[in-house]
Structures are given as structure tokens and as C-alpha cells.
Design an enzyme around this catalytic site. Structure first.
Site, PDB file in Angstrom:
ATOM      1  N   GLY B 467       3.192  -4.410  48.763  1.00 54.97           N
ATOM      2  CA  GLY B 467       4.030  -4.736  47.615  1.00 54.97           C
ATOM      3  C   GLY B 467       3.230  -4.935  46.345  1.00 54.97           C
ATOM      4  CG  ASN B 613      -0.817  -0.341  37.080  1.00 54.63           C
ATOM      5  OD1 ASN B 613      -0.304  -1.114  36.280  1.00 54.63           O
ATOM      6  ND2 ASN B 613      -0.147   0.647  37.639  1.00 54.63           N
ATOM      7  CD  GLU B 687      -6.820 -13.541  48.966  1.00 56.33           C
ATOM      8  OE1 GLU B 687      -6.416 -13.825  50.087  1.00 56.33           O
ATOM      9  OE2 GLU B 687      -7.976 -13.164  48.740  1.00 56.33           O
TER      10      GLU B 687
END
Lengths: 327, 724
Positions: B467, B613, B687
Site C-alpha cells: 500500500g 516519489n 517507519e
């Protein structure tokens, strides 16, 4: 899920006949019952889908109040112009509960009949006198964070989890019921029970009885607040909630109808609070006295001890907001 | 390639395509939001049987016998699978071998030991409640559930100098005990698997993060060859660590399919996910900070107690970034593990720093108050030049810049701070900050890139996209290297028929597999250069052609051109400390009556190497900040003290932040190049967003209300109890 029969009654009488079987359950929105059936906490032989009945209307009542049909959705009730203008405490309470998706399905009658979210009730590997009378209570010596501090019994310390009924208790609304013995009205304040020796009974509804509506009294005015203290700002049950309808007259409290969620097996209404508050000037000392009265028999179970001071503070904050008193 | 030295000259800074870094939306996003992207349980497979796991209603003991007859007589029931291999635990991340399997032995409440298979799901679920079995449960007085008061063993320790002495002599000292609650990964998609068996080959559609390891785990658990196993995991509805290793649904579905010779689907219920799948250990931490008048650290202590089941090697690595984040000559860092019978503890969302950093950063806030030094300045004064014990240099280090940029953007008022300075009605308002740090992880990975005769490219690897945007960034990377717009690159992931990737976890996916794609494309560029008769270093590819030269279509001449890229981290981590750094600032309001805390706004600045990105990277940072709110305010696993079962095992009672808890999140990406982190100079992102953020909120609670809460999550009752 245990297999079950499914029926659609074509009249209230028919619904009464079908639900008079102890192993039958009426289903409306299903937001609570279906979850419990998946967990086999509820194992009805028969589901009676009362959505076929015309009980969704919200209409002016003869007493000048408002009748909210048993199948009116929580979304429709909270958005109703008269609820918003005359009974804002109810709109606020409903909107403080669950999520938009759940409120779209949940109904007036179903909300009143929803069951506790006690972790031990919803886990069939655990003892629970409410689910299985005589099996014991896992919560009393377990994780009792959500649990009651008022009106508990050695058999059960579960809370009634809802918000809507707390506001209805403050408003002194009435539950309209039809059953084998005919129609009857029960004040919301008396609809839910304390657990006592029979925690399996959440409320006074008898087999074969169906809720048809809740009637709100003629508009009561005043400042109407619903304060819900919770761990996150949506989709969480109340740690403590306070519904308040308060009116001032010349610097003194003229009306103070209060009800509490998260504290007991039922929406908690203590008539002594109103007696104490009415006619008095709103002060911190007065609010403290009210809290003393409210909580004089409160008992914590370790994990939920915090609810006692929290209820005191939530009450004071709500009364301050409603009366304009400085704390 | 094996990386032994920094890659200072990266092609990606020279290529002209300019697709890399662009804020492209996830290519599979539309399919996901329209419900057409099939998740593991959704593959339409004919005649698929349904399996439901039966779990143990006790915490430790043995299943003595299983009587299948009653169950088998129930409507629709096909079989009861009680293969002893079912009583396994979930596999730890990157295990690559069978998890602990103890036949018929139960180690925690809710552990599965049998599977009921029926024609329909409802039949299986109903019958599973009626399976008859006998068991011997150990006397509860002999079973430990609570790490406090249970014997523990020291897992790791770093000592330098004399911390106790430094504390005694320090001008300013902080000695704080801080606890954090256990966490669940809480992925939206439950664990699910459909297994098919053709007599010799096993195919499993599963929801897994690391197929490259998972295939070995399944092979080892079942005693099969990997060549006879195919795993497919094209879309994963959130992993957060819980799908790093295989869990019981994969084994149960496989064993059932092999026994019954029919496809079998097993989906864990929400409650089973909570009760079975890896938890993050609760922690009790002691922070000791000794500083001079100026706040410069002379002593640094961080010790912690975490828990796990017996025989598990994983211990919540709370000290990871504490090893190098701040200076301090005298150091003591130690980690203890207590053996308790709660479900397996393993990787959950930023294992280690997610709970270690908040504790450290609360202690730093206490030191700032103690010394009167501004909290930002205190951190700036304690950034070491190199690893404080080993002396290794940092590969890149953006902490100072992140602190400054975030403080500036947030509008931080520097200077000594006092709590309870601002009130609006019932609400105390305050601000707080914290540093972010997360070790950089990277793994070996393979990817195949094929140029097609029509001038498009195909990227294939068994890497997963959980995801985060892996499909998109790998397409951008290959497009950049090969001179193709993103839409000319097809990316195929999540199938073990493709070359072994790195798997998604530890924030290493982008840098690991991205580097493999980079290496593959380098090979393709060499071949193209040679075919075009151009010097390799001069080759410039854009929009499907070599600059001033032939098109790819011409060069390919009707044939595929394929290259497999292999990347492996070499000895470079001996020479550098690589980590992501950042800073968080938060403004909160604390209700003076009820202790409820709401986050008004939050700013994060992060340095994690190259941004592949802008959009997916930003989303990753925001996602991490949302989890920071969860760690700070709401998330906690509650275990029953009597029998050890997990009581809050659904998303109604395990409180992740909801939309309304999350304010606007301001993200600043401090772009940098880290040539030692990976050939593409990128590091992990996801994270890093939650490695300390909870402390910014905790410190803001203190600044707002004067409540110095020492236990996460900071629920209203705890805030009230700590209020002055």
C-alpha cells in the site's frame, strides 16, 4: 454463526407473536445483533426482521412533544429539524455515538436495546453472568476499564454503552411498547435495569413486546449539552458522559435535568441532583455537592477507579458550561 | 552488485527523463478504491472450501485429544484438520524457516490447533464452535503473563565509561522510568490464504509482506521443496509488520488443501488476528541523562524490559537509535527480555524506535526543563560527530537541518519554557517537539527488467506492495533509467515466479528492490549503448530513444531484451552508520476538566535520502505521524491478569486514531543523497514518521497542562492523574 430461521412479520401483532419465543430476536439495523451473532454471543433460533413494519416516522406528538419511531435511523433523528431546534441534547448525543455509517443503519429501538460492550460478555471463552447466568463475572477481577461504578452487583459490572438513551433520560422521554398484554409506556429512565441477580436482563422489555416509538415531552428549552469523555474523538464508547438540560432564571438554576453514561448498567438519572441544584446559584461548591450526591455510593473495580473523579469533573465542567459559572 | 563503498556518482542525477521523484499517484490506486484489486481472500476460485481455525481457551498446556465426530456430523462439514504442524506460532520477520512448532502444545490463549473445513464459511464458523476436545491447562499460578515480576534475561548491553558516576557528578541529571503499552499492527485486511494443490504443486494466495522469506517458511513447515510452491500476494491491505512472516492461516489452508485435494480458503476473524498475530511488546524503560550546565551530555543511559514467549529470539529493539543519536561519554544501554505467555512478540510498525524513541525524547524534554536550555537547542548541542562508541562516521545526517526547518515552519518559540502558559476556555494549549531517528535497513534483492519490442518495459520481482507505492516507484525508477515515461513501464509484483525481491518491511523495500532495478537497468543501458555504438557513459535515454540516436524499438529489433539485477549490501555498514533522521513539532490542547488531549497541528521534517516519489513519500511520512498519535494517545493492548487473554481484540476497542484525531500534518522532506545507504542513494521512509513523534505530543501535553505523564498512551485518566 449458528443457523437461524428468518421471518418478516406483516403486522405489529405478528411481530409480537414471532418475538414471544424466547429464542427469537427482533432485528432492525442489526449493527449490534449481527456482530454478536458472528461471535455466537447471541444465538437466536429465529430472526424477526421488523424492518417490514412502518415504524420509521418522526412526527409531532399530541403532548406537544415529538414521537420518534422505533425504526427511525439515528441519522434521521439527529438531523430532524425539531430535534435540532427543540431537543439539541438528543442530536448531540446521537452524533457523539458510533460512526456515520453505523448511525445510518442504527435505529431508535435497536439503540435502546443494544447490549453492553463488556469484553467478557463478547468473548464466549470467558465467564459472564449476563451471557450465561451463573458462569461468573470475568470483569470484576479483570480488565474493568469500561465498567460501571454505580448500581453494580457482585454478578455484573457492565455498562449500558449508548449515548442516545442518556439524552433521552435527561429529557425524561417515554418508550412506547406494544405486546401481548396491549400497549404500555415506560419512562426511558426506567426502561433499563440494574443488574442485581439477573444481569441477563438488560431492560424491562418482555418476550413478545416490541418498541414502537419514543415520545419526547413538549419542548423544555434551556441549555442542552452532551459531554462525552472518551479516549479518541470518534468511534469510542464513553468513559463518562453527561447529558444536561439546564435553565437559568435570574442568576439561579431553574431547571437541571441530568443523566450520565458510562457509569452504570443503565443511563444514570438521580432525581436528587435536580432537587439540590434548582433554586441555587451556580458555584463550584454547589457542583461539588452535586457530585458528592451523585457518587456517594460509587464503587470502583481497580481499572475503572478513575471514573469516579472523572465523573465529578465532567459534571462540574458541564454545569459550568450550562450555567456560565466560572470554575 | 555487492555494495562495499559509497555510490557517489549516481546515474539518477544525470538521466533526463525526469519521472523519478514526480508526485505520481499510485498506479493501482483506482483499482483499490473501486474494489477491483483482488486481495488474498478474493480470488475467484471454483469449488473452494472454507476453513475456520479453532483456538485454545487457555494460555499454556496441551491439547490431549480431539473428537471430530460431532463436528463432522454437522451440516456442510467436510473435514477437521488437526495436523500437528498447525500448533505453530507465526513466523518472525525474515525467519526464512519454520516458526516454532510444538505439536499440540499451547503457549498462549487463543493459539489455533485445528481447522474445521466446510462447504460454506458460515457452516465452518458454526462447526468450529462445536469441535470437541480435551486439554490439560497448566495451573495459572505457574504461568507468567506480566513481564514485571517475571524473571528476565539480558539480551544486549553496551557499556562505556561509568554512567553511575557521571550521574552522581552531573550538574543536571534526569532519571526517568517510562512505560509504553503493547501494540497490534491493526492492518485493515485480515490475514487470509487460499491454497490449491494439484498433487505435487502448492499455490497459495496469501496476504504477506515478504514472499522471498515466506516461501522458505512454508516449505520448511510442510517439508516441501520451494520449487513446488508458488505464493501470490499482489495486493496487501496493510501489513505493518504483521505479515512479515507466515501465520497459521497459510499453513492451515495449505495442509487442508493437500489433505482434501481441493482449494481451501482460511480467513482469520478480526478477533483471531488480534489474538494470534504478532504483538509489539509493552516496554518499561529507564532513561538516565547526565549533563553539564549547558546541557551537553556526559552520560547517557537507556535500559528497557520487554517480553516475548519462550524460545523467541526477537526482543523489541528499543535501543537501536539510542546507540548513536546523542553524545555522552559514559554510556549504559541494556535490554532485558521477560518470558511471558502472551502471543508472540514481533515486528510491529517501526519495531524498536516506535517506542524507544518516545521514551528517550520525553527524557530529553525533562532535561531541557532541568537545564533551562531550549529543547531544540539541547538536541543540536548533543548531535555527535560520529558513532559515540564505535567512532564510525555517519553516511549522512540531517537531524540538525530537520530540527531547524521544522522549528521554523512550525513557528517554534525558542527559549526556556514553562507549562500552563496558554488557555482557551476549557483547554490548555501547548507545544512540544522531539527528534526522529530510525536505523537504515537494506537487504539483498533481485528484479528482472525486460525491454519489449514495442518500446515498453516490464519490471518483475516477487517484491510486495503493501500500500506504500512500490508499483509506482519501481516504474518511475525503471522509466528514469531507460528513458521511458512511467506509463510505458509495467510493474508485476507479488508472485514467487518472479525473481526474489527483498520483501516489504523495515522500510527497506524501496532502497533494496529499487537498487536491484537500478542494477538491471544499468545492464540494459550497457547493451543498448553497445548496440547503438555509443560509449556507455555517454548514453542518454529519453522518451524511448537514445539522444541524437536510434529509438529503443529500432535497437530491440523485434526481440525482448532482459536483464536480472541483483543487489546485495556488502561490508559498507562496517564503515558507516546509516540512519534516517527528522524532527516533529506538535501543538495539542488538553482539557483541564477531563484530561482529554487533541492534537491541533503537527509538523514533521525528515531526511531519508533520495525522494523517489514526492507524493507517496509524503504519504508515508504522514502515515507515520498518524501512528505517532496512536502511540501517544490511544493504542494499548489490554491483557486479562487472570488467564492472560487479550481483551480488546477488535478495532472498536483497540483504538487506532480516527480521522477526527488527526489534524493537518505538515511534512517537510529534507532531500539529500546518501551514497552509502544504497546505490540509488535512498533510505527507508515509512517507519521514520513514527520514531519519536509520540514524544512531541507527550511533551506538548506537559507544556500545555503541566501533566508530565510517564506512561504511553496518555489517556484522559493518566493525564488527569498527572495534572498538578
Amino acid at each position: 454463526m449458528k443457523p437461524f430461521r428468518y421471518s418478516r412479520p406483516d403486522s405489529l401483532d405478528h411481530a409480537g407473536q414471532l418475538t414471544s419465543d424466547a429464542d427469537a430476536r427482533a432485528i432492525a439495523g442489526g449493527t449490534n445483533l449481527i456482530d454478536l451473532m458472528k461471535l455466537q454471543v447471541e444465538t437466536p433460533q429465529q430472526l424477526v426482521d421488523i424492518n417490514t413494519l412502518s415504524l420509521g416516522e418522526i412526527a409531532d406528538a399530541e403532548n406537544g412533544g415529538l414521537s420518534i419511531g422505533a425504526l427511525a435511523t439515528n441519522t434521521a433523528t439527529a438531523a430532524h429539524p425539531r430535534v435540532r431546534s427543540d431537543y439539541p441534547v438528543l442530536a448531540r448525543a446521537i452524533l457523539a455515538g458510533a460512526t456515520q455509517q453505523l448511525r445510518n443503519k442504527a435505529t431508535t429501538g435497536g439503540n435502546l436495546c443494544q447490549r453492553t460492550r463488556c469484553y467478557y460478555f463478547t468473548n464466549i471463552d470467558q465467564p459472564c453472568n449476563k451471557r450465561e447466568p451463573g458462569s461468573g463475572c470475568g470483569a470484576i477481577d479483570g480488565i474493568a476499564r469500561l465498567h460501571a461504578v454505580l448500581g453494580t452487583s457482585p454478578h455484573c459490572i457492565a455498562t449500558y454503552p449508548g449515548d442516545m438513551a442518556v439524552a433521552m433520560a435527561a429529557l425524561d422521554a417515554t418508550v412506547q411498547i406494544i405486546g401481548p398484554a396491549g400497549e404500555r409506556s415506560v419512562p426511558v429512565r426506567d426502561f433499563h435495569r440494574l443488574p442485581g441477580d439477573t444481569p441477563e436482563k438488560d431492560n424491562v422489555l418482555e418476550a413478545g413486546e416490541v418498541i414502537t416509538a419514543v415520545t419526547l415531552p413538549a419542548p423544555v428549552g434551556g441549555k442542552q449539552l452532551y459531554r462525552k469523555v472518551r479516549e479518541r474523538s470518534s468511534y469510542a464508547f464513553a468513559l463518562v458522559s453527561v447529558a444536561a438540560v439546564v435553565e437559568m432564571d435570574g442568576g439561579r438554576i431553574a431547571r437541571a435535568d441530568l443523566a450520565f453514561g458510562g457509569l452504570a448498567h443503565k443511563p444514570w438519572h438521580d432525581p436528587r441532583l435536580s432537587e439540590l441544584l434548582v433554586g441555587e446559584e451556580p458555584t463550584a461548591a454547589l457542583f461539588d455537592k452535586a457530585a458528592d450526591l451523585l457518587l456517594e455510593d460509587a464503587q470502583g473495580y481497580g481499572e475503572n477507579d478513575f471514573k469516579i473523579p472523572l465523573a465529578r469533573r465532567a459534571l462540574a465542567a458541564t454545569l459550568a458550561e450550562a450555567t456560565g459559572a466560572e470554575l | 552488485m555487492e555494495q562495499d563503498k559509497p555510490n557517489r556518482e549516481c546515474l539518477l542525477d544525470k538521466t533526463p527523463q525526469a519521472t523519478l521523484g514526480k508526485p505520481l499517484s499510485r498506479s493501482e490506486g483506482l483499482a483499490k478504491v473501486t474494489g477491483t484489486a483482488p486481495y488474498a481472500a478474493e480470488y475467484p476460485i471454483a469449488d473452494c472450501l472454507e476453513g475456520v481455525l479453532v483456538t485454545a481457551p487457555f494460555a499454556r498446556g496441551t491439547i490431549d485429544s480431539i473428537d471430530k465426530d460431532t463436528c463432522l456430523a454437522m451440516e456442510g462439514v467436510v473435514a477437521v484438520i488437526d495436523d500437528e504442524r498447525l500448533t505453530s506460532r507465526p513466523a518472525q520477520g525474515t525467519a526464512g524457516e519454520a516458526p516454532v512448532q510444538k505439536p499440540r502444545q499451547i503457549d498462549y490463549f487463543g493459539q489455533p490447533f485445528a481447522l474445521v473445513v466446510a462447504e460454506t464459511f458460515e457452516q465452518a464458523r458454526h462447526a468450529a464452535k462445536h469441535l470437541e476436545f480435551t486439554f490439560t491447562a497448566d495451573d495459572l499460578s505457574q504461568v507468567s503473563f506480566d513481564p514485571e515480576g517475571t524473571e528476565s534475561e539480558r539480551q544486549e548491553e553496551t557499556r562505556q565509561g561509568d554512567l553511575a558516576h557521571a550521574m552522581a557528578e552531573a550538574k543536571h541529571a534526569v532519571d526517568a522510568r517510562i512505560t509504553t503499552a503493547g501494540h497490534a499492527s491493526a492492518a485493515m485486511e485480515p490475514h487470509a490464504a487460499i491454497a490449491e494443490w494439484d498433487g505435487s504443486n502448492l499455490t497459495v494466495h496469501a496476504s504477506l509482506q515478504m514472499l522471498n522469506y515466506n516461501i522458505s517458511e512454508i516449505a520448511d513447515s510442510l517439508g516441501m521443496e520451494e520449487d513446488n510452491i508458488r505464493l501470490i500476494s499482489r495486493y496487501v491491505g496493510g501489513g505493518f509488520g504483521s505479515k512479515l512472516g507466515i501465520s497459521q492461516e497459510c499453513l492451515a489452508a495449505s495442509l487442508a488443501a493437500m489433505t482434501l485435494e481441493k482449494p481451501v480458503r482460511v480467513v482469520l476473524s478480526r478477533q483471531q488476528v488480534f489474538q494470534n498475530i504478532m504483538r509489539r511488546s509493552e516496554t518499561t524503560q529507564r532513561l538516565r541523562l547526565a549533563a553539564g550546565a549547558d546541557g551537553a551530555l556526559n552520560g547517557f543511559g537507556h535500559e528497557g524490559l520487554v517480553s516475548n514467549l519462550p524460545k523467541e529470539s526477537f526482543a523489541e529493539p528499543i535501543l537501536q537509535s539510542s546507540q548513536f543519536l546523542y553524545s555522552g561519554e559514559n554510556r549504559l544501554l541494556g535490554l532485558d527480555v521477560a518470558r511471558v505467555h502472551r502471543m508472540t512478540a514481533g515486528s510491529v510498525r517501526a519495531p524498536g524506535e516506535a517506542v524507544g524513541m518516545p521514551a528517550l525524547e520525553v527524557a530529553m524534554d525533562m532535561l531541557a526543563e532541568e537545564t533551562g536550555v531550549d529543547p531544540v537547542e539541547l538536541r543540536l548541542r548533543n548531535i555527535p560527530d560520529a558513532h559515540p562508541v564505535e567512532g564510525t562516521p555517519f553516511s549522512s545526517h540531517k537531524l540538525a537541518e530537520c530540527l531547524k526547518q521544522a522549528a521554523d515552519s512550525f513557528g517554534w518559540e525558542a527559549g526556556p519554557r514553562k507549562p500552563r502558559q496558554r488557555r482557551e476556555g476549557e483547554w490548555w494549549i501547548g507545544t512540544g517537539m522531539a527528534s526522529a531517528a530510525r536505523v537504515h535497513n537494506i537487504s539483498k534483492a533481485k528484479a528482472r527488467v525486460t525491454l519489449k519490442p514495442d518500446g515498453t518495459a516490464l519490471v518483475e520481482t516477487d517484491m510486495t506492495d503493501i500500500g506504500t507505492g512500490t508499483y509506482t516507484i519501481l516504474g518511475q525508477l525503471a522509466g528514469e533509467m531507460l528513458g521511458l515515461p512511467r506509463e510505458k513501464v509495467l510493474v508485476e509484483l507479488g508472485d514467487t515466479r518472479f525473481p526474489r525481491g527483498s520483501g516489504s518491511g523495515g522500510s527497506w523495500g524501496a532502497s533494496s528492490v529499487g537498487s536491484a532495478v537500478y542494477v538491471a537497468c544499468q545492464g540494459l543501458r550497457r547493451e543498448l549503448a553497445s548496440r547503438a555504438g555509443v560509449n556507455e557513459d555517454d548514453v542518454s535515454l529519453k522518451d524511448g530513444r537514445i539522444a541524437n540516436g536510434p529509438s529503443l524499438v529500432d535497437l530491440l529489433d523485434g526481440k525482448d531484451l532482459s536483464e536480472e539485477g541483483f543487489y546485495e549490501p556488502g561490508d559498507i555498514d562496517d564503515d558507516f552508520v546509516a540512519a534516517g533522521f527528522g524532527a516533529y513539532f506538535a501543538q495539542v490542547r488538553v482539557n483541564r476538566f477531563t484530561g482529554e488531549t487533541r492534537v491541533d497541528r503537527m509538523t514533521g521534517a525528515f531526511g531519508f535520502g533520495r525522494v523517489l516519489n514526492q507524493k507517496t513519500a509524503r504519504s508515508q511520512c504522514q502515515g507515520g505521524m498518524v501512528w505517532s498519535i496512536g502511540v501517544a494517545l490511544t493504542e494499548a493492548l489490554h491483557f486479562d491478569p487472570q488467564d492472560g487473554h487479550l481483551v480488546n481484540c477488535d478495532l472498536a476497542e483497540y483504538h487506532v486514531p480516527v480521522n477526527r484525531d488527526v489534524p493537518e500534518l505538515d511534512v517537510i522532506m529534507v532531500e539529500e543523497r546518501d551514497p552509502a545507504a544504497s546505490p540509488i542513494q535512498a533510505k527507508g521512509i515509512g517507519e521514520l514518521g513514527m520514531c519519536g513523534g509520540a514524544a512531541a505530543i507527550a511533551n506538548a501535553i506537559y507544556n500545555a497542562s503541566g501533566a508530565r505523564v510517564m506512561d504511553f498512551p496518555m489517556t484522559p485518566d493518566r493525564v488527569l492523574a498527572a495534572m498538578p
